[in-house]
Design an enzyme around this catalytic site. Structure first.
Site, PDB file in Angstrom:
ATOM      1  N   GLU A  58      -4.386  -6.722   3.253  1.00  0.00           N
ATOM      2  CA  GLU A  58      -3.197  -7.029   3.568  1.00  0.00           C
ATOM      3  C   GLU A  58      -3.414  -8.437   3.359  1.00  0.00           C
ATOM      4  OE1 GLU A  58      -4.990  -4.819   5.405  1.00  0.00           O
ATOM      5  OE2 GLU A  58      -3.747  -3.132   5.514  1.00  0.00           O
ATOM      6  N   HIS A 102      -0.624   0.765  15.591  1.00  0.00           N
ATOM      7  CA  HIS A 102       0.601   1.019  14.886  1.00  0.00           C
ATOM      8  C   HIS A 102       1.629   1.120  15.521  1.00  0.00           C
ATOM      9  CE1 HIS A 102      -2.589   2.871  12.376  1.00  0.00           C
ATOM     10  NE2 HIS A 102      -1.780   3.421  11.314  1.00  0.00           N
ATOM     11  N   GLU A 159       0.822  -1.107   0.076  1.00  0.00           N
ATOM     12  CA  GLU A 159       0.061  -0.027  -0.173  1.00  0.00           C
ATOM     13  C   GLU A 159       0.932   1.270   0.092  1.00  0.00           C
ATOM     14  OE1 GLU A 159      -2.162  -0.761   3.469  1.00  0.00           O
ATOM     15  OE2 GLU A 159      -2.999  -2.652   2.612  1.00  0.00           O
ATOM     16  N   LEU A 208      -5.926  -1.740  -0.933  1.00  0.00           N
ATOM     17  CA  LEU A 208      -5.879  -1.889   0.707  1.00  0.00           C
ATOM     18  C   LEU A 208      -6.379  -3.206   1.029  1.00  0.00           C
ATOM     19  CD1 LEU A 208      -6.736   1.338   2.467  1.00  0.00           C
ATOM     20  CD2 LEU A 208      -6.126  -0.890   3.452  1.00  0.00           C
ATOM     21  N   GLN A 261       1.878  -2.201   5.686  1.00  0.00           N
ATOM     22  CA  GLN A 261       2.277  -0.930   6.118  1.00  0.00           C
ATOM     23  C   GLN A 261       2.614  -0.802   7.686  1.00  0.00           C
ATOM     24  OE1 GLN A 261      -0.694   2.279   5.448  1.00  0.00           O
ATOM     25  NE2 GLN A 261       0.677   2.485   3.934  1.00  0.00           N
ATOM     26  N   PHE A 262       1.744  -1.457   8.656  1.00  0.00           N
ATOM     27  CA  PHE A 262       1.784  -1.429   9.959  1.00  0.00           C
ATOM     28  C   PHE A 262       1.665  -2.714  10.719  1.00  0.00           C
ATOM     29  CE2 PHE A 262       1.340   3.322   9.325  1.00  0.00           C
ATOM     30  CZ  PHE A 262       2.142   3.770  10.076  1.00  0.00           C
TER      31      PHE A 262
END
Lengths: 321, 356
Positions: free
Chosen positions: A57, A126, A26, A55, A79-80
Site C-alpha cells: 500500500e 476491513h 491491488e 501488494l 483495498q481496505f
C-alpha cells in the site's frame, strides 16, 4: 445505478477524456477490484492504464506521487480502510506538501480511492473509519460520498482537482442504494456541504453511509429538521453549518468513526466559535464507540442505527430553549 | 539439492586512489573540456560544503548535512543525466543540485529555512527528502510515468545505506522491476547512518546485490572514482530508457559529521576518518588530470579561485534576499485556497503587518 456502477462510470468518463489518468491498485485489473468498482476498465483502457500493483500500500501511494509530479493523474486504490494507514507517511510527509515545498513548481494531483466503514461482516481491519487521520493533515482534501449520484459527481471533481484528495467510499452502501445517475460526466464541488432537507427546529450534520438512516430517522420523527450532508470532511464547509445552526439553534452530528477527536468534535468546536449564542440546547453526537471495531458478532451493536439517531434528536429537541 | 540460479555482483573502478587508470576498457567517452567541467563541479561542491559548515557555525544558516567525501558519487552521477531526466535526492545531495545548475544561493537559502530554496526551475531536481528513503518510490513513480508517456527520460533516486533497511526502498525497487520503470537507484553507501555502521545496517555483503531480488542488475562502483560513477550511471540510464532499472551502489565514505548537529567523534574515532583521506575523490581525479595533461596546476588554481568567487557571490546574494510574504506559508497549500482558510490567511497577514 448503484454506487459501484456510479464510481465505475465516473472513472470511465474521466479516463475517456484524459489520457493522463491512470489507475493503480491491488486486483483492480482483470479482477476488477474486490468490490468490482474497476470492472471492465482494464479491458477497455489496457493494462498500462489500469495497473494491477504488487501488494504494497505504501508503495502504491509512493509511486503515485512520482507519477503525479511528472504529469500523470493517478487514481490509486487501497483495498481496505485498515490498510490505508500504511500510506499515511507518504500522504503526510509528501503528497500534502509538494505544492507548498516547491512554491507551486510541482503539484500532486492524486485521488486515492478506498472503501471505508463497517456493516458487511468483514474480517478484522476491513471495517475501519480512519478519515480523521487524513482530515487532520493540511494540504489534503477528504471526501466521503453518501450515495451513487453524489459519488460520481464528487469523484469527477476529485480527479479534476489539481491537489491530493482522499476519497473514501462507504462500502456498506456500495450496492444498497440505487439512484438515477446520468451517464454523462458532471461535477459536485468539493468543500461545499449539501443541505439535503431544509428545516427550522434542528440541524442534523452527517456524511457517508449514515445519511440514509439519518433521513429515515428525521422522517419518522415528523419534525422540521434540517439535514446537512458534508460531502467533504476536509476542508469543512463551516459556513453552511454555522448559518444552519444559527437558524435552528440545535444540532446533532452523526458519524461512524470513534467519538474521540472525530469529525463531530471539530464541528462542535466550530459551532462554538460561530453560533454559540444561537444555541438553545447542548449539541449531541451519535458516533462509534471509543473502542476497537468489534468483529461481526458485535458489529451491529457498535454501528449506528436509526433508533440511536432518533434518540439523540429527541433529547436535543426536548431541552427548553 | 541442486543450484537452480547463480548471481554475480560486478564491481567497477576505473581510477584507483593513486590517480591511475586501472580499467582503460571502461573509460567513458568524455572530452577534455567535460573532464575539466567534472573537476570544477567537484571543487565547487566541496567549496560550497565548507562554506555551508562555516555559515552554520556563525548562525547564518541552520542545520546542514555535509557531503564531504561524496563529491564523486554526486557529481559523477548527476553529470550523466540528460536534460529531461529528473533526480529525487535526499538531504545530502547538494552536489547533485549544483551539477544540474542550481545556484549556491538557492541551497544556502533552503538551509536558512526558506522554502524558495528547495526547488529551482529548469534544474530538474526534486526537493530534498528528509524522511529517509521516502523519496525512492517517487523515483519509481516518475520512471513509471516516463514509461507510460513513452518518453526518453529517466528518474534517478538518491539515497544512502541507511535507507536500504526501509520498506520504501524495497517497495520502490519491486515496483520498478514489475512495471519496467525508467528508473536508476543510486545508493551512496557512505558507511554510516548517523552512528550506525553499514555492517550493522545489513548482513548483506553488498547493497548492490539487493537488486537481484527484484529482477534487475545491481552494480557496486568505487564511489570515490568519478569516472566509474559517471560510466555506471550513463550505462544505467541507457538501460532505464528501455525500461530496465539498475541499482548502483557507490561505495564511498562520509568524511564529516552526519549533520552540523552531530559530533561523529562520539561513535567514530577521528583517526578512522583520517585514514580515508587518501581515498579523497578530488585528489585522485586531480592527479589523473594533471598526469594526463588535461589540467595544469595553474588551471587548477584558477578553478579554485573561480569557485571561491561563485560561492562568495552566492552568500552575498542569499543574504540580500528579502523574506517572502508571510501569507505564503498558507498560500501554496492548494492551487486555490479554500474559503475555510481565508480567516487564517487574514490573521497571518495581520500578525506579519503588526510585527513590521
Amino acid at each position: 445505478m448503484n454506487m459501484v456502477d456510479a464510481i465505475n462510470n465516473a472513472l470511465d468518463n474521466e479516463m475517456a477524456n484524459d489520457k493522463s489518468i491512470v489507475l493503480l491498485g491491488e486486483d483492480i485489473g482483470e479482477d476488477g477490484g474486490v468490490f468490482r468498482v474497476t470492472d471492465g476498465l482494464a479491458k477497455k483502457y489496457g493494462n498500462n492504464r489500469v495497473m494491477d500493483s504488487p501488494l504494497a500500500e505504501a508503495g502504491i501511494m509512493g509511486v503515485s506521487i512520482g507519477m503525479a509530479v511528472m504529469g500523470l493523474k493517478p487514481v490509486p486504490e487501497i483495498q481496505f480502510d485498515g490498510f490505508s494507514i500504511t500510506i499515511l507517511d507518504q500522504v503526510y510527509n509528501h503528497a500534502s506538501r509538494i505544492r507548498n515545498r516547491s512554491r507551486g513548481l510541482y503539484h500532486c494531483p492524486i485521488t486515492l480511492r478506498c472503501p471505508i466503514g463497517g456493516g458487511i461482516r468483514a474480517l478484522e481491519h476491513h471495517s475501519e473509519s480512519p478519515e480523521t487521520f487524513f482530515a487532520h493533515i493540511p494540504g489534503i482534501k477528504v471526501v466521503i460520498p453518501s450515495g451513487p449520484y453524489e459519488a460520481k459527481g464528487l469523484l469527477i471533481s476529485s480527479i479534476r482537482d489539481p491537489d491530493p484528495v482522499i476519497f473514501y467510499e462507504p462500502k456498506r452502501i456500495y450496492r444498497a442504494i440505487k439512484e438515477d445517475v446520468p451517464e454523462k460526466p458532471y461535477t459536485i464541488p468539493l468543500g461545499k456541504a449539501n443541505i439535503v432537507r431544509e428545516g427550522k427546529s434542528l440541524t442534523l450534520i452527517t456524511y457517508g453511509s449514515w445519511l440514509r438512516e439519518s433521513l429515515e430517522a428525521v422522517e419518522e420523527l415528523k419534525t422540521d429538521i434540517e439535514v446537512i450532508d458534508l460531502r467533504t470532511i476536509s476542508p469543512l464547509d463551516t459556513g453552511t453549518i454555522i448559518s444552519s445552526v444559527k437558524k435552528t439553534g440545535r444540532a446533532v452530528i452523526v458519524h461512524e468513526a470513534p467519538k474521540n477527536l472525530g469529525i463531530a468534535a471539530e464541528i462542535m468546536a466550530r459551532i462554538n466559535e460561530g453560533a454559540f449564542y444561537s444555541l438553545e440546547a447542548p449539541i449531541e453526537r451519535v458516533t462509534g464507540y471509543d473502542t476497537i471495531m468489534p468483529l461481526a458478532s458485535y458489529e451491529q451493536l457498535y454501528l449506528l442505527n436509526k433508533e440511536k439517531i432518533k434518540k439523540a434528536i429527541t433529547k436535543v429537541l426536548s431541552v427548553k430553549g | 539439492m541442486k543450484i537452480i540460479k547463480k548471481f554475480e555482483v560486478p564491481y567497477l573502478q576505473i581510477l584507483d586512489e593513486t590517480g591511475k587508470i586501472v580499467s582503460k576498457r571502461e573509460m567513458p567517452k568524455l572530452s577534455k573540456e567535460e573532464l575539466k567541467k567534472l573537476y570544477y563541479l567537484m571543487v565547487l561542491s566541496r567549496a560550497f560544503d565548507e562554506e555551508s559548515i562555516l555559515l552554520q557555525r556563525q548562525g547564518r544558516i541552520y542545520t546542514y548535512a555535509s557531503l564531504y567525501g561524496q563529491e564523486a558519487a554526486q557529481v559523477g552521477s548527476a553529470y550523466a543525466l540528460e536534460k529531461d531526466d529528473i533526480a529525487f535526492p535526499s538531504f545530502r545531495e547538494h552536489g547533485v543540485y549544483l551539477t544540474r545548475g542550481a545556484k549556491p544561493e538557492a541551497l544556502f537559502l533552503y538551509h536558512k529555512g526558506d522554502e524558495r530554496g528547495a526547488s529551482s526551475k529548469d534544474v530538474n531536481v526534486f526537493m530534498p527528502s528528509i524522511p529517509v528513503g521516502s523519496q525512492i518510490p517517487h523515483a519509481t513513480g516518475a520512471g513509471m510515468a516516463f514509461a507510460y508517456q513513452k518518453k526518453k527520460a529517466a528518474a534517478i533516486g538518491y539515497f544512502g545505506d541507511g535507507s536500504t533497511s526501509k520498506g520504501d526502498f524495497h517497495e520502490a525497487m519491486n515496483f520498478a522491476g514489475v512495471f519496467n520503470a525508467h528508473t536508476v537507484f543510486l545508493c551512496q553507501n557512505n558507511q554510516f547512518a548517523i552512528s550506525l555502521p553499514v555492517a550493522e545496517q545489513t548482513e548483506a555483503e553488498t547493497i548492490a546485490q539487493k537488486a537481484i531480488a527484484y529482477g534487475f542488475k545491481g552494480i557496486r562502483v568505487d564511489g570515490n572514482d568519478i569516472l566509474a560513477v559517471y560510466k555506471a550511471t550513463k550505462d544505467a540510464l541507457t538501460e532505464a530508457y528501455t525500461g530496465k532499472p539498475t541499482l548502483i551502489e557507490c561505495l564511498t565514505y562520509r568524511m564529516g559529521d552526519h549533520t552540523t548537529s552531530d559530533d561523529a567523534s562520539k561513535y567514530r574515532k577521528p583517526e578512522e576518518a583520517k585514514k580515508h583521506e587518501k581515498f579523497d575523490p578530488l585528489l585522485r581525479f586531480k592527479k589523473y588530470l594533471i598526469k594526463a595533461k588535461i589540467l595544469t596546476e595553474a588551471e587548477g588554481k584558477k578553478i579554485q579561485e573561480q569557485v571561491k568567487k561563485e560561492v562568495e557571490e552566492g552568500v552575498k546574494s542569499f543574504e540580500a534576499m528579502k523574506p517572502y510574504p508571510a501569507e505564503d506559508i498558507i498560500n501554496y497549500l492548494f492551487e486555490k485556497l479554500p474559503d475555510e482558510l481565508i480567516p487564517e490567511l487574514d490573521e497571518i497577514k495581520k500578525i506579519a503587518e503588526e510585527s513590521k
